[in-house]
Scaffold this motif. Sequence first.
Motif, short mmCIF file in Angstrom:
data_model
loop_
_atom_site.label_atom_id
_atom_site.label_comp_id
_atom_site.label_asym_id
_atom_site.label_seq_id
_atom_site.Cartn_x
_atom_site.Cartn_y
_atom_site.Cartn_z
N MET A 75 -4.51 -6.49 0.77
CA MET A 75 -2.88 -7.52 0.12
C MET A 75 -1.96 -6.70 -0.43
N GLY A 76 -2.48 -6.08 -1.30
CA GLY A 76 -1.75 -4.78 -2.76
C GLY A 76 -0.42 -4.31 -1.21
N GLU A 77 -1.75 -3.39 -0.63
CA GLU A 77 -0.38 -2.44 -0.20
C GLU A 77 0.85 -3.90 1.31
N LEU A 78 0.22 -4.89 1.71
CA LEU A 78 1.11 -5.43 1.96
C LEU A 78 1.90 -5.37 1.58
N TYR A 79 1.85 -5.72 0.61
CA TYR A 79 3.01 -6.86 -0.83
C TYR A 79 4.13 -5.39 -1.33
N ALA A 80 3.59 -4.22 -1.68
CA ALA A 80 4.17 -3.25 -2.10
C ALA A 80 5.31 -2.57 -0.28
N ARG A 81 4.42 -2.83 0.70
CA ARG A 81 5.60 -2.52 1.64
C ARG A 81 6.27 -3.07 2.47
N SER A 82 5.76 -4.66 2.47
CA SER A 82 7.10 -6.18 2.39
C SER A 82 8.04 -6.34 1.77
N VAL A 83 7.70 -6.80 0.06
CA VAL A 83 8.40 -7.46 -0.72
C VAL A 83 9.18 -6.43 -1.32
N LEU A 84 8.50 -4.39 -1.80
CA LEU A 84 9.04 -3.71 -2.51
C LEU A 84 9.59 -2.95 -2.01
N ILE A 98 8.57 -0.33 -0.12
CA ILE A 98 7.70 0.87 0.18
C ILE A 98 7.34 1.55 1.45
N ALA A 99 7.62 2.05 1.86
CA ALA A 99 7.09 2.78 3.49
C ALA A 99 5.39 2.85 3.30
N ARG A 100 5.66 3.84 2.65
CA ARG A 100 3.52 4.01 3.06
C ARG A 100 3.34 4.16 1.49
N PRO A 101 3.24 2.50 0.74
CA PRO A 101 2.89 2.97 -0.48
C PRO A 101 1.36 3.35 -1.04
N ARG A 102 0.95 4.65 -2.26
CA ARG A 102 0.02 4.87 -2.24
C ARG A 102 -0.60 4.31 -2.82
N VAL A 103 -2.03 4.00 -2.28
CA VAL A 103 -2.73 2.87 -3.36
C VAL A 103 -4.56 3.45 -4.31
N GLY A 104 -4.47 3.57 -5.08
CA GLY A 104 -4.55 4.19 -6.19
C GLY A 104 -6.72 3.16 -6.79
N LEU A 105 -7.60 3.70 -6.80
CA LEU A 105 -8.10 2.80 -7.93
C LEU A 105 -8.44 3.31 -8.96
N LEU A 106 -8.15 2.28 -9.57
CA LEU A 106 -8.45 2.59 -11.48
C LEU A 106 -9.60 2.47 -11.99
N SER A 107 -10.24 4.15 -12.60
CA SER A 107 -10.88 4.26 -13.33
C SER A 107 -11.24 5.04 -14.60
N ILE A 108 -12.27 5.73 -14.40
CA ILE A 108 -11.97 6.73 -16.17
C ILE A 108 -11.83 8.20 -15.40
N GLY A 109 -12.00 8.34 -14.70
CA GLY A 109 -11.57 9.50 -13.98
C GLY A 109 -11.40 9.75 -12.55
#
Length: 348
Positions: free
Chosen positions: A162-171, A173-184
């Motif tokens: 859903m976040g990737e679609l939102y970044a592409r469609s509203v913001l 961004i042609a190919r959004p870079r998606v990351g997973l929040l962690s401690i390293g």
Amino acid sequence: MLTHIALDAMGADKAPEPEIRGAILACRTLPVRVHLVGPQEKLRPLLNEYLDGERLPIDIIHASEHIGMDEKAAHAVRTKRDSSMRVGLRLVREKKVAGFFTAGNTGAAMATAKMVLGALPGVDRPALAMVMPTTAGSPCVLLDVGANVDCKPHNLEQFAVMGELYARSVLKIARPRVGLLSIGEEEGKGNDLTTETFPLLKQLPINFIGNVEGRDIYNGHVDVIVCDGFVGNVALKTSEGLTRLVRDMLKQSLNTTVTAQVGALLSRKAFNAFKKRLDPSEYGGAPLLGVRGVCIIGHGSSNERAIYNGIRVTAEFAQAGINERIEKEFAQRPPAPPQLGDVGLPLQ
């Protein structure tokens, strides 16, 4: 053609003044018609006073109740059947408006949206997505920022889509870079949730760049960051506190060190530009992704500028057809396996 937006006129901490003033500002400058939802007897005199004879596409939809910030979401949603939130979201469900914006109780807004609108097929839990500023000047989408306290790996997998679609469609961004929040950054770093989520995101047809850390929210190295609502809400509230600290300390420094008139003027201009980049009122609120309709949730301290931007973002979100795109994406995916004790708990 005007885009019809329902506005919870009783949501913000200082309601309804910010909502009415924000609605007037929006209708002066945007192609929208705003439906103020709240008690007619309270809204009408204030609206007439602020309009002062000006004719704008604003009307009032009566709702006899509202949900306060300090109320328990579950109880309020069950007992207040004529709340401004429920009435506004019913307008969305009945397709009388394109979207709904509230600066009210986050937990109540999410619970009401799930009950009135329902979740999209294939989405187990809606997620709140917040646009964060970065030093690169590009936005970063952080989700979930408070809709779900406890998540399973497949929930975070859905958030990523859903976040990737939102970044592409509203913001845009042609190919959004998606990351997973962690401690390293290493694949094995993190708790059980992140280590089990990592392989799920890795197999998605998205530009998944792996684990990211808290500093990556602001450096522009990633466009979408996925986390559970507990972690996301802490990150969001910490960011808000740090923003106020930096702004206030910078203002104090400018006031005590700048003495020359020209220098003071230049510094003030730079400070105002800096403050605007960090001002949460400029970002318009967080969309609730994954429900059958457009629901945007703003901050309780929203002023008229924040309400204006909330209306703007609601209209843009509706015009982009994000929900239809999410539904289409999940229709092509196999359903997630049932999970024992899979119950979402919205933050207040």
